[in-house]
Design a protein around this motif. Structure first.
Motif, PDB file in Angstrom:
ATOM      1  N   UNK A 153       0.844  -1.193   0.000  1.00 14.83           N
ATOM      2  CA  UNK A 153       0.000   0.000   0.000  1.00 14.83           C
ATOM      3  C   UNK A 153       0.881   1.245   0.000  1.00 14.83           C
ATOM      4  N   UNK A 154       0.533   2.213  -0.828  1.00 15.44           N
ATOM      5  CA  UNK A 154       1.246   3.494  -0.855  1.00 15.44           C
ATOM      6  C   UNK A 154       0.582   4.467   0.109  1.00 15.44           C
ATOM      7  N   UNK A 155       1.389   5.091   0.951  1.00 11.08           N
ATOM      8  CA  UNK A 155       0.915   6.145   1.844  1.00 11.08           C
ATOM      9  C   UNK A 155       1.552   7.448   1.359  1.00 11.08           C
ATOM     10  N   UNK A 156       0.809   8.189   0.550  1.00 10.08           N
ATOM     11  CA  UNK A 156       1.360   9.389  -0.079  1.00 10.08           C
ATOM     12  C   UNK A 156       1.601  10.526   0.920  1.00 10.08           C
ATOM     13  N   UNK A 157       0.834  10.575   1.998  1.00 14.12           N
ATOM     14  CA  UNK A 157       1.003  11.664   2.951  1.00 14.12           C
ATOM     15  C   UNK A 157       2.306  11.546   3.728  1.00 14.12           C
TER      16      UNK A 157
END
Length: 105
Positions: free
Chosen positions: A88-92
């Protein structure tokens, strides 16, 4: 994500397909990338199936977003191989959260 939390060395193993002398395709996992990660232990249990003891350990890794990892890779952590269940990408926070499971040999 703070860099000081990345305290565990992990290796990413990627499959490499080669042909042997008989023309058969062989898949071998070779070290592709090495990075630091934050390791969180989610769950673990010992299970008996067909007379064999299986260790089902699930962990979560947090790595920087730029780390090149895909679902078909394996993770080498503390001398044990893990398969990737999800990425999962966590952009924040500029990180990837990778859920892994121990491979029972």
């Amino acid at each position: 994500m703070r860099a000081g939390l990345l305290d565990t060395e992990v290796k990413i193993l990627r499959p490499e397909i080669t042909r042997n002398a008989f023309g058969e395709q062989e898949e071998e996992y070779k070290e592709y990338y090495q990075t630091k990660a934050r390791v969180l232990h989610n769950s673990g249990s010992r299970d008996v199936q067909n007379g064999e003891i299986l260790h089902t350990y699930i962990k979560t890794l947090e790595v920087w977003k730029y780390v090149d990892v895909i679902e078909t890779d394996f993770i080498l952590l503390d001398g044990k191989q893990y398969r990737i269940l999800s990425i999962e990408d966590d952009k924040t926070q500029q990180k990837k959260v990778i859920t892994i499971e121990l491979i029972n040999d």
